[in-house]
Design a protein around this motif. Structure first.
Motif, PDB file in Angstrom:
ATOM      1  N   VAL A 107       4.760 -11.272   8.242  1.00  0.00           N
ATOM      2  CA  VAL A 107       4.175 -11.101   6.917  1.00  0.00           C
ATOM      3  C   VAL A 107       4.739  -9.831   6.284  1.00  0.00           C
ATOM      4  CG1 VAL A 107       2.049 -10.798   5.606  1.00  0.00           C
ATOM      5  CG2 VAL A 107       2.068 -12.294   7.616  1.00  0.00           C
ATOM      6  N   PHE A 108       5.233  -9.961   5.059  1.00  0.00           N
ATOM      7  CA  PHE A 108       5.827  -8.846   4.325  1.00  0.00           C
ATOM      8  C   PHE A 108       4.929  -8.447   3.155  1.00  0.00           C
ATOM      9  CE2 PHE A 108       9.358 -10.655   6.533  1.00  0.00           C
ATOM     10  CZ  PHE A 108      10.304  -9.653   6.697  1.00  0.00           C
ATOM     11  N   ASP A 109       4.953  -7.158   2.819  1.00  0.00           N
ATOM     12  CA  ASP A 109       4.248  -6.668   1.638  1.00  0.00           C
ATOM     13  C   ASP A 109       5.119  -6.727   0.396  1.00  0.00           C
ATOM     14  OD1 ASP A 109       1.705  -5.949   2.756  1.00  0.00           O
ATOM     15  OD2 ASP A 109       2.653  -4.231   3.708  1.00  0.00           O
ATOM     16  N   SER A 110       6.427  -6.713   0.578  1.00  0.00           N
ATOM     17  CA  SER A 110       7.356  -6.632  -0.542  1.00  0.00           C
ATOM     18  C   SER A 110       8.222  -7.888  -0.639  1.00  0.00           C
ATOM     19  CB  SER A 110       8.265  -5.401  -0.385  1.00  0.00           C
ATOM     20  OG  SER A 110       9.375  -5.466  -1.237  1.00  0.00           O
ATOM     21  N   ALA A 111       8.216  -8.511  -1.815  1.00  0.00           N
ATOM     22  CA  ALA A 111       9.065  -9.683  -2.046  1.00  0.00           C
ATOM     23  C   ALA A 111      10.533  -9.315  -1.938  1.00  0.00           C
ATOM     24  CB  ALA A 111       8.772 -10.281  -3.421  1.00  0.00           C
ATOM     25  N   LEU A 112      10.873  -8.141  -2.434  1.00  0.00           N
ATOM     26  CA  LEU A 112      12.265  -7.691  -2.394  1.00  0.00           C
ATOM     27  C   LEU A 112      12.725  -7.501  -0.959  1.00  0.00           C
ATOM     28  CD1 LEU A 112      14.516  -7.018  -4.385  1.00  0.00           C
ATOM     29  CD2 LEU A 112      13.724  -4.645  -4.380  1.00  0.00           C
ATOM     30  N   GLU A 113      11.874  -6.886  -0.137  1.00  0.00           N
ATOM     31  CA  GLU A 113      12.231  -6.646   1.260  1.00  0.00           C
ATOM     32  C   GLU A 113      12.376  -7.952   2.031  1.00  0.00           C
ATOM     33  OE1 GLU A 113      13.533  -4.544   4.397  1.00  0.00           O
ATOM     34  OE2 GLU A 113      13.090  -3.736   2.404  1.00  0.00           O
ATOM     35  N   LEU A 114      11.480  -8.891   1.802  1.00  0.00           N
ATOM     36  CA  LEU A 114      11.580 -10.188   2.478  1.00  0.00           C
ATOM     37  C   LEU A 114      12.869 -10.903   2.097  1.00  0.00           C
ATOM     38  CD1 LEU A 114      10.780 -12.713   4.010  1.00  0.00           C
ATOM     39  CD2 LEU A 114       9.105 -13.228   2.218  1.00  0.00           C
ATOM     40  N   PHE A 122       5.581   0.296 -17.984  1.00  0.00           N
ATOM     41  CA  PHE A 122       5.491  -0.508 -16.767  1.00  0.00           C
ATOM     42  C   PHE A 122       5.707   0.384 -15.551  1.00  0.00           C
ATOM     43  CE2 PHE A 122       6.677  -3.447 -20.118  1.00  0.00           C
ATOM     44  CZ  PHE A 122       5.805  -4.499 -19.906  1.00  0.00           C
ATOM     45  N   ARG A 123       4.817   0.274 -14.610  1.00  0.00           N
ATOM     46  CA  ARG A 123       4.936   1.022 -13.358  1.00  0.00           C
ATOM     47  C   ARG A 123       5.086   0.035 -12.212  1.00  0.00           C
ATOM     48  NH1 ARG A 123       0.380   5.801 -14.246  1.00  0.00           N
ATOM     49  NH2 ARG A 123       1.440   6.802 -16.008  1.00  0.00           N
ATOM     50  N   TYR A 124       5.885   0.424 -11.238  1.00  0.00           N
ATOM     51  CA  TYR A 124       6.217  -0.495 -10.149  1.00  0.00           C
ATOM     52  C   TYR A 124       5.643  -0.001  -8.826  1.00  0.00           C
ATOM     53  CZ  TYR A 124       9.391  -2.338 -13.633  1.00  0.00           C
ATOM     54  OH  TYR A 124       9.898  -2.869 -14.780  1.00  0.00           O
ATOM     55  N   PHE A 125       5.246  -0.949  -7.995  1.00  0.00           N
ATOM     56  CA  PHE A 125       4.687  -0.602  -6.682  1.00  0.00           C
ATOM     57  C   PHE A 125       5.351  -1.445  -5.597  1.00  0.00           C
ATOM     58  CE2 PHE A 125       1.862  -3.882  -8.519  1.00  0.00           C
ATOM     59  CZ  PHE A 125       1.830  -4.826  -7.513  1.00  0.00           C
ATOM     60  N   ASP A 126       5.434  -0.865  -4.417  1.00  0.00           N
ATOM     61  CA  ASP A 126       5.954  -1.569  -3.243  1.00  0.00           C
ATOM     62  C   ASP A 126       4.828  -2.089  -2.361  1.00  0.00           C
ATOM     63  OD1 ASP A 126       8.671  -1.136  -3.839  1.00  0.00           O
ATOM     64  OD2 ASP A 126       8.568   0.883  -3.008  1.00  0.00           O
ATOM     65  N   SER A 127       3.695  -1.417  -2.412  1.00  0.00           N
ATOM     66  CA  SER A 127       2.571  -1.749  -1.537  1.00  0.00           C
ATOM     67  C   SER A 127       1.391  -2.254  -2.355  1.00  0.00           C
ATOM     68  CB  SER A 127       2.152  -0.510  -0.730  1.00  0.00           C
ATOM     69  OG  SER A 127       0.856  -0.665  -0.193  1.00  0.00           O
ATOM     70  N   ILE A 128       0.862  -3.408  -1.987  1.00  0.00           N
ATOM     71  CA  ILE A 128      -0.294  -3.949  -2.681  1.00  0.00           C
ATOM     72  C   ILE A 128      -1.500  -3.040  -2.501  1.00  0.00           C
ATOM     73  CG2 ILE A 128      -0.872  -5.425  -0.712  1.00  0.00           C
ATOM     74  CD1 ILE A 128      -1.529  -6.137  -4.444  1.00  0.00           C
ATOM     75  N   ASP A 129      -1.650  -2.431  -1.337  1.00  0.00           N
ATOM     76  CA  ASP A 129      -2.779  -1.530  -1.098  1.00  0.00           C
ATOM     77  C   ASP A 129      -2.709  -0.315  -2.018  1.00  0.00           C
ATOM     78  OD1 ASP A 129      -3.833  -3.153   0.888  1.00  0.00           O
ATOM     79  OD2 ASP A 129      -2.644  -2.198   2.459  1.00  0.00           O
ATOM     80  N   PHE A 130      -1.494   0.215  -2.200  1.00  0.00           N
ATOM     81  CA  PHE A 130      -1.309   1.346  -3.106  1.00  0.00           C
ATOM     82  C   PHE A 130      -1.626   0.936  -4.541  1.00  0.00           C
ATOM     83  CE2 PHE A 130       1.424   3.666  -6.082  1.00  0.00           C
ATOM     84  CZ  PHE A 130       1.036   4.978  -5.821  1.00  0.00           C
TER      85      PHE A 130
END
Length: 324
Positions: free
Chosen positions: A99-106, A188-196
């Protein structure tokens, strides 16, 4: 810790090492290391490749850029995949589900070969397939399932947060423009972590958040993207190109298993998804209603990408996709 566990932990930590490095770093006899690696290789947990003479490069299976005995599957931390989870069970092969948190990383991991088949945003996979030419897209696996959570009046929101280079970002901007917003006057602000992202939203660092299920279930003020733009493709199934060339038949079988599993989505698989993504299964089950689960691929999905400014020719589509 016995020698086998030490070798496995060492390879997990390093990802890849020369066999001689394992001997030297762990202080084990060459014969012991060789015997254990043969055993692990037979079990599919390591991959060895001769590099010079009698020397071997060794990968832990999760880090190998080449296909291995264990099918390596990647999904995102979302509730979009009940039929994928059921389909994998029906497939009847050993698999490892990450399971990945980031679409880009996956999607990067699919392109690199460390994930054999992954389920990430269609737009992200398409761009990677066009630019890197190292993945093949086989099916859209769900429509819809995301939207905007906001505070106050949506029309008053000026700062929007989203994951970068994803379906969230593309749909957010498309929806805002459809609703008459001038996106050039928004932040627009970008995040890598859904928890963040969730923590930052609660602390009012921004007043609107593009987010997916099951997280949308937690908010009162929500605009679902589908209510503004109709049905849209979300995640798709793609494989690493080398894996695709070697095991196309297995991919076709997996796709068929996923398609057959759509009718079997129920509370039990919601419980499994809940465990995978660490979420209340009842909320996960409710969130299934936000999706249309599918498993197909046709040109209309690629035409939809024109709404994001990505126009593909038929030759482009043929180069990036194989519906199996």
């Amino acid at each position: 810790m016995d020698a086998e566990k030490r070798i496995v932990e060492f390879l997990k930590r390093k990802g890849c090492a020369l066999q001689s490095e394992i001997v030297n770093e762990l202080g084990l006899a060459k014969s012991t290391v060789s015997e254990i690696l043969r055993k692990l290789e037979n079990e599919g947990l390591v991959i060895r490749e001769r590099v010079a003479g009698k020397s071997y490069r060794v990968w832990y299976f999760e880090s190998s850029p080449k296909p291995c005995k264990i099918l390596r599957v990647g999904i995102l931390r979302a509730s979009e995949y009940p039929h994928v989870v059921l389909g994998l069970k029906r497939l009847g092969v050993r698999y490892n589900l990450k399971v990945f948190d980031s679409a880009l990383e996956l999607t990067k991991e699919i392109a690199s070969g460390r994930i054999d088949v992954g389920f990430s945003p269609f737009i992200t996979q398409t761009v990677f397939a066009l630019l890197l030419k190292s993945i093949k897209i086989h099916a859209i696996i769900a429509l819809n399932g995301s939207g905007i959570a906001y505070k106050g009046n949506l029309r008053d929101c000026k700062v929007f947060a989203t994951s970068e280079f994803s379906a969230m970002e593309s749909n957010l901007k498309f929806v805002l423009e459809t609703l008459g917003f001038d996106i050039h006057n928004l932040t627009f602000r970008y995040f890598d972590s859904i928890d963040f992202a969730l923590k930052s939203f609660k602390s009012c660092e921004f007043n609107a958040l593009a987010i997916w299920e099951p997280y949308l279930q937690e908010f009162e003020n929500v605009l679902y993207f589908k209510d503004a733009i109709g049905d849209y493709p979300c995640c798709s199934m793609a494989s690493n190109l080398e894996f695709y060339k070697e095991r196309r038949n297995l991919l076709a079988k997996l796709k068929a298993c996923i398609r057959r599993s759509i009718k079997d989505v129920d509370e039990e698989v919601a419980k499994e998804i809940g465990k995978l993504i660490n979420f209340d299964w009842k909320v996960v089950y409710r969130s299934f209603d936000s999706y249309k689960f599918v498993c197909d691929l046709n040109e209309r999905y690629f035409r939809f990408l024109e709404n994001y400014g990505l126009k593909l020719t038929r030759e482009n589509v043929k180069s990036v996709a194989d519906p199996l």
